[in-house]
Design a protein around this motif. Structure first.
Motif, PDB file in Angstrom:
ATOM      1  N   THR A 258       0.815  -1.223   0.000  1.00 19.10           N
ATOM      2  CA  THR A 258       0.000   0.000   0.000  1.00 19.10           C
ATOM      3  C   THR A 258       0.845   1.268   0.000  1.00 19.10           C
ATOM      4  OG1 THR A 258      -1.795  -1.130   1.150  1.00 19.10           O
ATOM      5  CG2 THR A 258      -1.776   1.279   1.260  1.00 19.10           C
ATOM      6  N   LEU A 259       1.937   1.267   0.728  1.00 17.46           N
ATOM      7  CA  LEU A 259       2.725   2.493   0.909  1.00 17.46           C
ATOM      8  C   LEU A 259       3.558   2.873  -0.305  1.00 17.46           C
ATOM      9  CD1 LEU A 259       4.096   2.439   4.546  1.00 17.46           C
ATOM     10  CD2 LEU A 259       2.533   4.058   3.533  1.00 17.46           C
ATOM     11  N   GLY A 260       4.012   1.903  -1.066  1.00 21.28           N
ATOM     12  CA  GLY A 260       4.917   2.202  -2.168  1.00 21.28           C
ATOM     13  C   GLY A 260       6.366   2.008  -1.753  1.00 21.28           C
ATOM     14  N   LEU A 261       7.212   1.764  -2.733  1.00 20.12           N
ATOM     15  CA  LEU A 261       8.605   1.411  -2.479  1.00 20.12           C
ATOM     16  C   LEU A 261       9.408   2.488  -1.750  1.00 20.12           C
ATOM     17  CD1 LEU A 261      10.698  -0.789  -2.813  1.00 20.12           C
ATOM     18  CD2 LEU A 261      11.255   0.148  -5.073  1.00 20.12           C
ATOM     19  N   PRO A 262       9.315   3.771  -2.139  1.00 25.72           N
ATOM     20  CA  PRO A 262      10.137   4.790  -1.445  1.00 25.72           C
ATOM     21  C   PRO A 262       9.875   4.859   0.057  1.00 25.72           C
ATOM     22  CG  PRO A 262       9.269   5.674  -3.491  1.00 25.72           C
ATOM     23  CD  PRO A 262       8.578   4.368  -3.275  1.00 25.72           C
ATOM     24  N   MET A 263       8.587   4.854   0.446  1.00 29.84           N
ATOM     25  CA  MET A 263       8.269   4.928   1.872  1.00 29.84           C
ATOM     26  C   MET A 263       8.651   3.644   2.598  1.00 29.84           C
ATOM     27  SD  MET A 263       7.282   7.808   2.909  1.00 29.84           S
ATOM     28  CE  MET A 263       6.635   9.384   2.332  1.00 29.84           C
ATOM     29  N   LEU A 264       8.487   2.504   1.924  1.00 30.63           N
ATOM     30  CA  LEU A 264       8.911   1.244   2.530  1.00 30.63           C
ATOM     31  C   LEU A 264      10.414   1.247   2.787  1.00 30.63           C
ATOM     32  CD1 LEU A 264       6.855  -1.388   0.492  1.00 30.63           C
ATOM     33  CD2 LEU A 264       6.570  -0.786   2.900  1.00 30.63           C
ATOM     34  N   ALA A 265      11.155   1.783   1.799  1.00 29.48           N
ATOM     35  CA  ALA A 265      12.608   1.871   1.953  1.00 29.48           C
ATOM     36  C   ALA A 265      12.981   2.779   3.117  1.00 29.48           C
ATOM     37  CB  ALA A 265      13.243   2.370   0.660  1.00 29.48           C
ATOM     38  N   LEU A 266      12.240   3.870   3.289  1.00 25.34           N
ATOM     39  CA  LEU A 266      12.504   4.792   4.390  1.00 25.34           C
ATOM     40  C   LEU A 266      12.259   4.111   5.730  1.00 25.34           C
ATOM     41  CD1 LEU A 266      13.062   7.566   5.647  1.00 25.34           C
ATOM     42  CD2 LEU A 266      10.642   8.141   5.239  1.00 25.34           C
TER      43      LEU A 266
ATOM     44  N   PRO B 174      -1.191  15.246   5.719  1.00 25.72           N
ATOM     45  CA  PRO B 174      -1.697  14.065   6.447  1.00 25.72           C
ATOM     46  C   PRO B 174      -0.906  12.786   6.170  1.00 25.72           C
ATOM     47  CG  PRO B 174      -3.522  15.343   5.585  1.00 25.72           C
ATOM     48  CD  PRO B 174      -2.273  15.966   5.033  1.00 25.72           C
ATOM     49  N   GLU B 175      -0.484  12.573   4.906  1.00 26.73           N
ATOM     50  CA  GLU B 175       0.267  11.358   4.591  1.00 26.73           C
ATOM     51  C   GLU B 175       1.632  11.368   5.272  1.00 26.73           C
ATOM     52  OE1 GLU B 175       2.122   8.872   0.796  1.00 26.73           O
ATOM     53  OE2 GLU B 175       0.789  10.573   0.452  1.00 26.73           O
ATOM     54  N   ALA B 176       2.325  12.501   5.179  1.00 25.01           N
ATOM     55  CA  ALA B 176       3.643  12.609   5.806  1.00 25.01           C
ATOM     56  C   ALA B 176       3.525  12.478   7.326  1.00 25.01           C
ATOM     57  CB  ALA B 176       4.292  13.938   5.441  1.00 25.01           C
ATOM     58  N   THR B 177       2.468  13.043   7.889  1.00 24.91           N
ATOM     59  CA  THR B 177       2.260  12.938   9.336  1.00 24.91           C
ATOM     60  C   THR B 177       2.055  11.488   9.749  1.00 24.91           C
ATOM     61  OG1 THR B 177       1.266  15.147   9.430  1.00 24.91           O
ATOM     62  CG2 THR B 177       0.807  13.652  11.268  1.00 24.91           C
ATOM     63  N   GLY B 178       1.269  10.739   8.973  1.00 26.43           N
ATOM     64  CA  GLY B 178       1.048   9.328   9.271  1.00 26.43           C
ATOM     65  C   GLY B 178       2.331   8.523   9.224  1.00 26.43           C
ATOM     66  N   VAL B 179       3.159   8.796   8.218  1.00 27.15           N
ATOM     67  CA  VAL B 179       4.443   8.100   8.097  1.00 27.15           C
ATOM     68  C   VAL B 179       5.360   8.477   9.259  1.00 27.15           C
ATOM     69  CG1 VAL B 179       6.535   7.856   6.707  1.00 27.15           C
ATOM     70  CG2 VAL B 179       4.292   7.864   5.602  1.00 27.15           C
ATOM     71  N   PHE B 180       5.371   9.746   9.629  1.00 26.94           N
ATOM     72  CA  PHE B 180       6.223  10.203  10.727  1.00 26.94           C
ATOM     73  C   PHE B 180       5.820   9.542  12.047  1.00 26.94           C
ATOM     74  CE2 PHE B 180       6.655  13.559  14.138  1.00 26.94           C
ATOM     75  CZ  PHE B 180       7.992  13.306  14.401  1.00 26.94           C
ATOM     76  N   LEU B 181       4.529   9.568  12.358  1.00 29.63           N
ATOM     77  CA  LEU B 181       4.067   8.989  13.627  1.00 29.63           C
ATOM     78  C   LEU B 181       4.281   7.480  13.658  1.00 29.63           C
ATOM     79  CD1 LEU B 181       0.712  10.955  14.131  1.00 29.63           C
ATOM     80  CD2 LEU B 181       2.954  11.470  15.100  1.00 29.63           C
ATOM     81  N   GLY B 182       3.897   6.806  12.578  1.00 26.56           N
ATOM     82  CA  GLY B 182       4.037   5.355  12.543  1.00 26.56           C
ATOM     83  C   GLY B 182       5.475   4.894  12.450  1.00 26.56           C
ATOM     84  N   GLY B 183       6.333   5.750  11.884  1.00 27.81           N
ATOM     85  CA  GLY B 183       7.729   5.372  11.694  1.00 27.81           C
ATOM     86  C   GLY B 183       8.635   5.694  12.857  1.00 27.81           C
ATOM     87  N   THR B 184       8.101   6.373  13.878  1.00 30.95           N
ATOM     88  CA  THR B 184       8.984   6.832  14.958  1.00 30.95           C
ATOM     89  C   THR B 184       8.514   6.461  16.365  1.00 30.95           C
ATOM     90  OG1 THR B 184       7.838   8.972  14.975  1.00 30.95           O
ATOM     91  CG2 THR B 184       9.829   8.808  13.629  1.00 30.95           C
ATOM     92  N   ILE B 185       7.205   6.408  16.608  1.00 26.09           N
ATOM     93  CA  ILE B 185       6.713   6.104  17.961  1.00 26.09           C
ATOM     94  C   ILE B 185       6.902   4.617  18.231  1.00 26.09           C
ATOM     95  CG2 ILE B 185       4.712   6.148  19.497  1.00 26.09           C
ATOM     96  CD1 ILE B 185       3.679   8.545  17.955  1.00 26.09           C
TER      97      ILE B 185
END
Length: 331
Positions: A87-95, A182-193
């Motif tokens: 769902t997220l796509g390769l770039p975000m998965l890589a991040l 909203p998308e960047a916020t979701g990635v930030f929260l899910g990727g760091t907390i």
């Protein structure tokens, strides 16, 4: 055979009941007062340290701290599917993946500056990078036996849970101040907390869409627990001294985790079974953490010292900075 199983159950029952009662109390505090259940479980368990040495309860407490832990982590697999990853796509998965790897690598590099060895640095770094208390307990289960292992595990669980709660409160504010979409916020929260519950709390405090995305990103980080444990077990097997007991190449609970994730990806696990398995996983982990608290001496926790706290704080700050930088570079 049946008699032997019954005898073992009788031996384990008192300690298991007490760990379960502590888990129920922690869940009560979570539902009625908003206190983090994982943190409450370990804090309520610690004053009961004497029960880990009491003849009638010691075996059950030890079983809860080890075997229930593995059961809980394995059942996390029912929440993972390949569709989530796509769902997220390769770039975000890589991040997300590189954030986990970079945080663990960073932890191993800087741990010595805080007076901690590589095993402690890996334990705390893995907890920060992947999924908080659950990751700490999974990683702790494959580390070689050493003095103060239970103390270090309890300290890590407490510290990452507290920092996760702090992040749940302040990270949405940081995202707003940086004007993340909203998308960047979701990635930030899910990727760091660190912990799933706090990710859910932070994400849905902003919007339903942000909550859904942040939870998805978090569960993808949970997926990385299996390969991290596998690689760590492989390295640890090579590093042990000749004749010493080696950790399994791929622990059974990791195999079960991957198998359940594969079955869920193939839509072979009914929603009702998935819900039941998720609840069993949550209660098993709560009881396991309560038992870890019961096996931990409060005076020994205090021996860990301030530098260890600062190490986990620095690890947390590194992961947040790494993910924010990645989001900025990806636009």
């Amino acid at each position: 055979m049946a008699a032997t199983a019954l005898e073992k159950f009788r031996l384990l029952f008192p300690g298991l009941v007490i760990a379960g009662l502590v888990a129920v109390a922690a869940q009560f505090l979570n539902e009625h007062y908003g206190a983090p259940a994982m943190l409450m479980a370990i804090l309520l368990g610690m004053p009961l340290n004497f029960l880990s040495e009491e003849t009638r309860t010691a075996a059950g407490v030890d079983f809860a701290a080890k075997s229930l832990l593995r059961i809980g982590v394995a059942l996390l697999g029912v929440r993972i599917s390949i569709d989530m990853v796509q769902t997220l796509g390769l770039p975000m998965l890589a991040l997300i993946a590189s954030g986990v790897v970079a945080t663990i690598g960073f932890s191993l590099l800087v741990g010595g500056l805080f007076g901690k060895d590589r095993l402690f640095s890996f334990l705390s770094g893995g907890a920060v990078a992947i999924c908080g208390a659950s990751a700490a307990m999974a990683i702790g289960s494959i580390l070689p036996k050493r003095p103060n292992a239970d103390r270090d595990l309890a300290f890590t669980v407490i510290t990452v849970t507290v920092l996760s709660t702090v992040a749940m409160i302040f990270y949405p504010v940081i995202a707003g101040a940086l004007r993340l979409d909203p998308e960047a916020t979701g990635v930030f929260l899910g990727g760091t907390i660190h912990d799933v519950a706090q990710v859910v709390g932070a994400g849905f405090s902003i919007s339903e869409d942000t909550g859904d995305l942040s939870t998805l990103v978090k569960l993808i980080r949970v997926t990385l627990l299996a390969p991290v444990v596998f690689v760590a077990a492989l390295i640890l097997r090579r590093s042990v001294e000749p004749g010493a007991k080696r950790p399994p190449l791929l622990p059974g609970f990791v195999i079960a985790f991957l198998l359940l994730a594969a079955l869920n990806s193939l839509a072979l696990i009914p929603a009702s079974v998935q819900e039941v398995a998720s609840q069993i996983s949550r209660w098993a982990l709560l009881a396991a953490i309560a038992a870890v608290g019961m096996k931990t001496s409060i005076p020994k926790i205090l021996e860990v010292g301030g530098p260890s706290i600062w190490l986990v704080v620095v690890q947390t700050a590194f992961l947040a900075a790494f993910v924010l930088t990645g989001i900025w570079l990806l636009g």
